[in-house]
Design a protein around this motif. Structure first.
Motif, PDB file in Angstrom:
ATOM      1  N   ARG A   9      48.937  82.266 112.959  1.00  0.00           N
ATOM      2  CA  ARG A   9      48.003  82.206 112.126  1.00  0.00           C
ATOM      3  C   ARG A   9      46.360  82.578 112.831  1.00  0.00           C
ATOM      4  NH1 ARG A   9      49.404  77.136 108.185  1.00  0.00           N
ATOM      5  NH2 ARG A   9      49.538  76.048 110.020  1.00  0.00           N
ATOM      6  N   ARG A  54      46.406  71.775 111.360  1.00  0.00           N
ATOM      7  CA  ARG A  54      47.451  72.386 110.988  1.00  0.00           C
ATOM      8  C   ARG A  54      48.098  73.179 112.134  1.00  0.00           C
ATOM      9  NH1 ARG A  54      43.214  71.723 108.125  1.00  0.00           N
ATOM     10  NH2 ARG A  54      43.300  72.055 105.481  1.00  0.00           N
ATOM     11  N   THR A  83      46.493  67.022 105.990  1.00  0.00           N
ATOM     12  CA  THR A  83      45.510  67.622 106.781  1.00  0.00           C
ATOM     13  C   THR A  83      44.373  66.583 107.052  1.00  0.00           C
ATOM     14  OG1 THR A  83      44.910  68.625 104.531  1.00  0.00           O
ATOM     15  CG2 THR A  83      46.142  70.122 106.522  1.00  0.00           C
ATOM     16  N   ALA A 123      54.724  76.641 106.049  1.00  0.00           N
ATOM     17  CA  ALA A 123      54.114  75.773 106.846  1.00  0.00           C
ATOM     18  C   ALA A 123      53.515  74.353 106.310  1.00  0.00           C
ATOM     19  CB  ALA A 123      52.487  76.432 107.106  1.00  0.00           C
ATOM     20  N   CYS A 124      52.492  74.038 106.361  1.00  0.00           N
ATOM     21  CA  CYS A 124      52.169  72.623 106.191  1.00  0.00           C
ATOM     22  C   CYS A 124      52.290  72.240 104.498  1.00  0.00           C
ATOM     23  CB  CYS A 124      50.427  72.321 106.373  1.00  0.00           C
ATOM     24  SG  CYS A 124      49.761  73.698 107.208  1.00  0.00           S
ATOM     25  N   CYS A 125      52.037  73.210 103.937  1.00  0.00           N
ATOM     26  CA  CYS A 125      52.484  73.152 102.236  1.00  0.00           C
ATOM     27  C   CYS A 125      53.850  72.922 102.052  1.00  0.00           C
ATOM     28  CB  CYS A 125      52.051  74.254 101.467  1.00  0.00           C
ATOM     29  SG  CYS A 125      50.057  74.313 101.149  1.00  0.00           S
ATOM     30  N   GLY A 175      52.921  77.839 102.032  1.00  0.00           N
ATOM     31  CA  GLY A 175      52.479  78.036 103.250  1.00  0.00           C
ATOM     32  C   GLY A 175      52.063  79.465 103.535  1.00  0.00           C
ATOM     33  N   THR A 176      51.160  79.323 104.704  1.00  0.00           N
ATOM     34  CA  THR A 176      50.760  80.793 105.108  1.00  0.00           C
ATOM     35  C   THR A 176      51.720  81.650 105.394  1.00  0.00           C
ATOM     36  OG1 THR A 176      49.472  79.257 106.782  1.00  0.00           O
ATOM     37  CG2 THR A 176      48.940  81.718 106.793  1.00  0.00           C
ATOM     38  N   GLY A 196      49.339  76.608  97.205  1.00  0.00           N
ATOM     39  CA  GLY A 196      48.416  76.195  98.612  1.00  0.00           C
ATOM     40  C   GLY A 196      47.465  77.262  98.607  1.00  0.00           C
ATOM     41  N   ALA A 197      46.114  76.948  99.229  1.00  0.00           N
ATOM     42  CA  ALA A 197      45.162  77.716  99.347  1.00  0.00           C
ATOM     43  C   ALA A 197      45.663  79.224 100.158  1.00  0.00           C
ATOM     44  CB  ALA A 197      44.067  77.188  99.936  1.00  0.00           C
ATOM     45  N   CYS A 198      46.641  78.961 101.132  1.00  0.00           N
ATOM     46  CA  CYS A 198      46.944  80.100 101.944  1.00  0.00           C
ATOM     47  C   CYS A 198      47.778  81.183 101.097  1.00  0.00           C
ATOM     48  CB  CYS A 198      47.947  79.660 103.101  1.00  0.00           C
ATOM     49  SG  CYS A 198      47.031  78.929 104.452  1.00  0.00           S
ATOM     50  N   TYR A 223      42.396  80.626 106.757  1.00  0.00           N
ATOM     51  CA  TYR A 223      42.646  81.711 107.771  1.00  0.00           C
ATOM     52  C   TYR A 223      42.104  83.260 107.349  1.00  0.00           C
ATOM     53  CZ  TYR A 223      45.235  78.149 109.628  1.00  0.00           C
ATOM     54  OH  TYR A 223      45.767  76.858 110.183  1.00  0.00           O
ATOM     55  N   GLY A 278      44.634  73.962  96.500  1.00  0.00           N
ATOM     56  CA  GLY A 278      44.733  72.778  97.573  1.00  0.00           C
ATOM     57  C   GLY A 278      45.287  73.067  98.845  1.00  0.00           C
ATOM     58  N   CYS A 279      44.842  72.213  99.801  1.00  0.00           N
ATOM     59  CA  CYS A 279      45.092  72.505 101.274  1.00  0.00           C
ATOM     60  C   CYS A 279      45.572  71.085 102.067  1.00  0.00           C
ATOM     61  CB  CYS A 279      43.940  73.282 101.972  1.00  0.00           C
ATOM     62  SG  CYS A 279      44.447  73.912 103.713  1.00  0.00           S
ATOM     63  N   PRO A 280      46.557  70.965 101.768  1.00  0.00           N
ATOM     64  CA  PRO A 280      47.957  71.307 100.999  1.00  0.00           C
ATOM     65  C   PRO A 280      47.396  70.769  99.276  1.00  0.00           C
ATOM     66  CG  PRO A 280      48.570  69.339 102.134  1.00  0.00           C
ATOM     67  CD  PRO A 280      47.177  69.680 102.663  1.00  0.00           C
TER      68      PRO A 280
HETATM   69  S1  SF4 Z   1      46.931  75.949 102.222  1.00  0.00           S
HETATM   70 FE1  SF4 Z   1      46.237  74.500 103.996  1.00  0.00          FE
HETATM   71  S2  SF4 Z   1      48.083  73.086 104.008  1.00  0.00           S
HETATM   72 FE2  SF4 Z   1      48.873  74.932 102.999  1.00  0.00          FE
HETATM   73  S3  SF4 Z   1      49.806  76.038 104.628  1.00  0.00           S
HETATM   74 FE3  SF4 Z   1      47.821  76.819 104.346  1.00  0.00          FE
HETATM   75  S4  SF4 Z   1      46.460  75.850 105.738  1.00  0.00           S
HETATM   76 FE4  SF4 Z   1      48.658  74.605 105.635  1.00  0.00          FE
END
Ligand code: SF4
Lengths: 568, 165
Positions: free
Chosen positions: A222, A242, A327, B38-40, B76-77, B103-105, B112, B133-135
């Motif tokens: 990323r 992240r 986060t 990813a995080c989500c 996730g991204t 998720g926002a990504c 990003y 949301g993130c996440p």
């Molecule tokens: S939206 Fe935020 S929490 Fe979800 S994958 Fe993207 S960076 Fe990670």
């Protein structure tokens, strides 16, 4: 002890080595590219120092300098506990230097990354392909002249040059004698549950036995490093969440500690203790996720419910601190965003006394002596201590092999030396030992939290330093000086002096390092993360060779590969 | 399911009750495909775990094969390297299918915006529900799931997506 290394090198290689500018007492030397291998070999084998752990290799780009590129090696000696940084300058026309794989196997992927991101060529590297970006990518994104938003589309899945399906032969194009085994290439991932959505492994199989495996990563790349070069120091903190998103707090702490080192400031005792508490809580939930996911992968779903229930409890604690579950962005450079809310300490005590130990206990009774689990994991994916170290293993995976190395003990920071805790080590370095080490580490973390809560000192949560901390709101409204300071900090951000630092902390997966170069402006010139998983995952082919596919699943789970920090 | 392809049914006077029954079945038995990168995805795991318990909404049968799923949850991204794989997975899911950008990504690229990230999965595949949301909190995810259910509720076998007209 520390200064000795640079001096020894200067005496031993007077032509090739020169001292790098002195900054924050870090040892750094510049080496010519012709002698880098000699110097590395000397450092590795010299009995006085034994720099056996290669923590990181990274590139850097300085357009305008005579030597445009720089390759930076971070070495660590378990014997003396000292770090040394070697820097090799390379000219733009010919950015090549010899590979270090012959000494440190860990160099493999780190060199590939430097090639991928900067176009630095490592002569003699057996497999110098891109590692994070896709194969159709043109150019090298981390070079300063690559525009940050220049995206390049990929229209087909990455091809590793291995044909899928059945074949006969050695697979390396060598002549066939007709007696080679018949093998089959199997693609696993990245869209596969046990590959955590982002890892990909090509396995060459004979029956169900893996002859050879080749991992492919970068599916979650990323651009952390490029992005952070365009932000101010405070703005990078959310990005660090992240990296290892299972334990975001520890990345926050690691990053802020590095910038604080760059600025030469020391945070108050209270901040240090709170950081210790949240780090250890994060370590626990990280291990819980790792163990739960590993068990799900090999077919035991029940512990997952138990582990995740306790994880929710810890999330509750973290959410109370910063309003967010995952986060967190809780730390600030020079302190924390908020102090602990009322009643937090009592709640935390309750959790660590009753709830979390119960989850550990329950998982323990379900799993530790479970015949199926033991059969599937003991002796599987074993790695010896020397090999693990040579591959750059750190954290629970290294300790499972029997090396009692933990930054919290070896180079204590934040009063870790005042806490009473043990470093669990394994003896076989197999999947079962990795599980046991993680289980015990959670218990030790509970001990640390308990002591930190008991000894939690009073004090400010932000340093008194005009360069980093915002003045009191009241003063901003009523006095001129604080108003100017406030405006300056908001507009300009934090401006550290020119210099570079490398700072490590013990994260859940091992040594988490941040190498930060400042050019004296408000934006970091270069940030390189040393992610613990990156070094660990590159050893996978060695770990799985000769085992079954089902073992591969167990092994990958036990390494706890978090794509966020693996691919960044 | 194949019912949709029957021209007789589509033109019959029983379309309304057939729709009602089909949609009711589909709505409360979504089989999500967790495309988590990813995080989500960690939050998705939390939704699936005991505390938030996605099975209260009939969607607990999480599949990892696109051929067995009808709700694609992208958490996730998505990087440029991943993009062709996401497209392939989407193509492999049989109709009827729905997509949730979790998720926002996935909605927009999130925080990003650089050389390697896709700026929203809707540049690759169609999306039905965006969960910001993130996440996103688990509650937000469940809200998104309910929105998907509402979409399913309003569908008919006469929709162009089913009769291919
Ligand atoms: S939206 Fe935020 S929490 Fe979800 S994958 Fe993207 S960076 Fe990670």
């Amino acid at each position: 002890m520390a200064d000795l290394v640079a001096q020894t090198l200067l005496e031993k290689f007077p032509e090739a080595v020169s001292l790098a500018p002195d900054f924050r007492d870090e040892e750094a030397v510049c080496v010519t590219r012709e002698s880098i291998i000699q110097v590395l070999r000397f450092l590795y084998s010299n009995p006085d120092t034994e720099y056996t752990l290669l923590e990181d290799i990274c590139g850097a780009d300085y357009p305008g300098r005579e030597d445009r590129f720089e390759v930076v090696y971070q070495l660590y000696s378990l014997k003396t506990g000292g770090h040394v940084r070697l820097k090799v300058g390379l000219q733009e026309e010919d950015p090549t230097l010899p590979t270090a794989i012959g000494i440190y196997k860990a160099a493999d992927w780190f060199e590939r990354e430097a090639f991928d991101q900067y176009g630095i060529r490592f002569e003699g590297h057996p497999n110098l392909r891109r590692v994070l970006n896709h194969e159709d990518f043109v150019g090298h994104p981390l070079r300063k002249d690559y525009p940050i938003k220049k995206r390049q589309k990929l229209t087909r899945p990455t091809n590793l040059g291995w044909e899928e399906g059945q074949s006969r032969g050695n697979g390396d194009g060598s002549e066939q004698t007709g007696e080679e085994p018949e093998w089959m290439t199997l693609n696993i991932g990245p869209a596969h549950p046990t590959m955590h959505g982002t890892l990909r492994i090509l396995a060459r199989l004979e029956g169900e036995t893996i002859l050879k495996a080749e991992p492919e990563i970068g599916y979650l790349h990323r651009g952390f490093e490029k992005t952070s070069e365009a932000l101010t120091y405070q703005q990078v903190i959310p990005l660090t969440d992240r990296l290892n998103y299972c334990s975001a707090m520890m990345n926050n702490v690691g990053y802020c500690r590095a910038v604080e080192k760059l600025l030469g400031i020391e945070v108050s005792k209270r901040v240090q203790y709170i950081r210790v508490i949240v780090s250890e809580l994060s370590r626990i939930i990280d291990h819980l996720v790792c163990i739960a996911a590993n068990l799900v992968d090999i077919g035991a779903l029940t512990p997952y419910w138990y582990c995740f229930r306790e994880r929710e409890n810890v999330y509750e604690l973290l959410e109370a601190l910063c309003g967010s579950r995952l986060t967190t962005s809780y730390t600030r450079i020079g302190g924390l965003s908020h102090d602990l809310p009322d009643g937090w300490v009592d709640k935390c005590r309750e959790y660590i006394r009753d709830r979390i130990p119960r989850a550990i206990e329950e998982t323990e009774t379900l799993i530790t002596k479970n015949r199926i689990f033991v059969d599937r994991t003991s002796g599987v994916g074993a790695i010896s201590a020397d090999e693990a170290l040579n591959w750059g293993f750190t954290g629970p995976c290294l300790r499972a092999s029997g090396v009692p190395f933990d930054v919290r003990k070896a180079n204590p920071y934040y009063d870790y030396d005042k806490f009473d805790f043990d470093i669990p080590v394994g003896s076989n370095g197999d999947t079962y030992d990795r599980y046991l080490v993680r289980m015990e580490e959670m218990r030790q973390s509970l001990r640390i939290i308990e002591q930190a809560l008991d000894g939690l000192p009073e004090g400010p949560i932000s340093v008194e330093d005009r360069r980093v901390s915002l003045p009191e709101k009241d003063a901003v409204y009523t006095k001129f000086g604080p108003l100017v300071q406030h405006t300056k900090l908001i507009v300009d951000g934090i401006v550290p002096p020119e210099g570079e630092v490398y700072s490590v902390t013990e994260a859940a997966n091992g040594v988490l390092g941040f190498y930060i170069v400042s050019d004296g402006t408000k934006r970091p010139y270069r940030i390189k993360v040393r992610p613990p998983c990156f070094a660990i995952f590159q050893a996978l082919p060695q770990l799985v060779e000769g085992s079954m596919i089902a073992d591969l699943i167990a092994i990958v789970g036990s390494l706890n590969i978090i794509a966020g920090e693996l691919d960044r | 399911m194949g019912i949709e392809s029957s021209r007789i049914l589509r033109n019959s006077p029983f379309v309304k009750p057939i729709d009602a029954i089909l949609n009711w079945c589909r709505e409360y038995s979504c089989w999500p495909y967790a495309f988590g990168t990813a995080c989500c995805a960690i939050e998705f795991m939390a939704v699936a775990a005991s505390h938030y318990d996605i099975s209260r909404f009939g969607a607990e049968v999480i599949r990892f094969s696109p051929r067995q799923a009808d709700l694609l949850v992208v958490s996730g991204t998505i990087s440029e390297k991943m993009a062709p794989i996401l497209k392939k997975i989407y193509d492999q899911i049989c109709e009827p299918k729905w997509v949730m950008a979790h998720g926002a990504c996935t909605c927009s690229g999130g925080i990003y915006d650089n050389y390697c990230t896709v700026q929203g999965i809707d540049t690759i595949i169609p999306v039905d529900v965006y969960v910001p949301g993130c996440p996103p909190t688990p509650e937000a995810f469940l809200d998104g799931l309910i929105k998907i259910q509402k979409i399913i509720e309003g569908e008919s076998i006469r929709d162009p997506k089913y009769c291919g007209e």
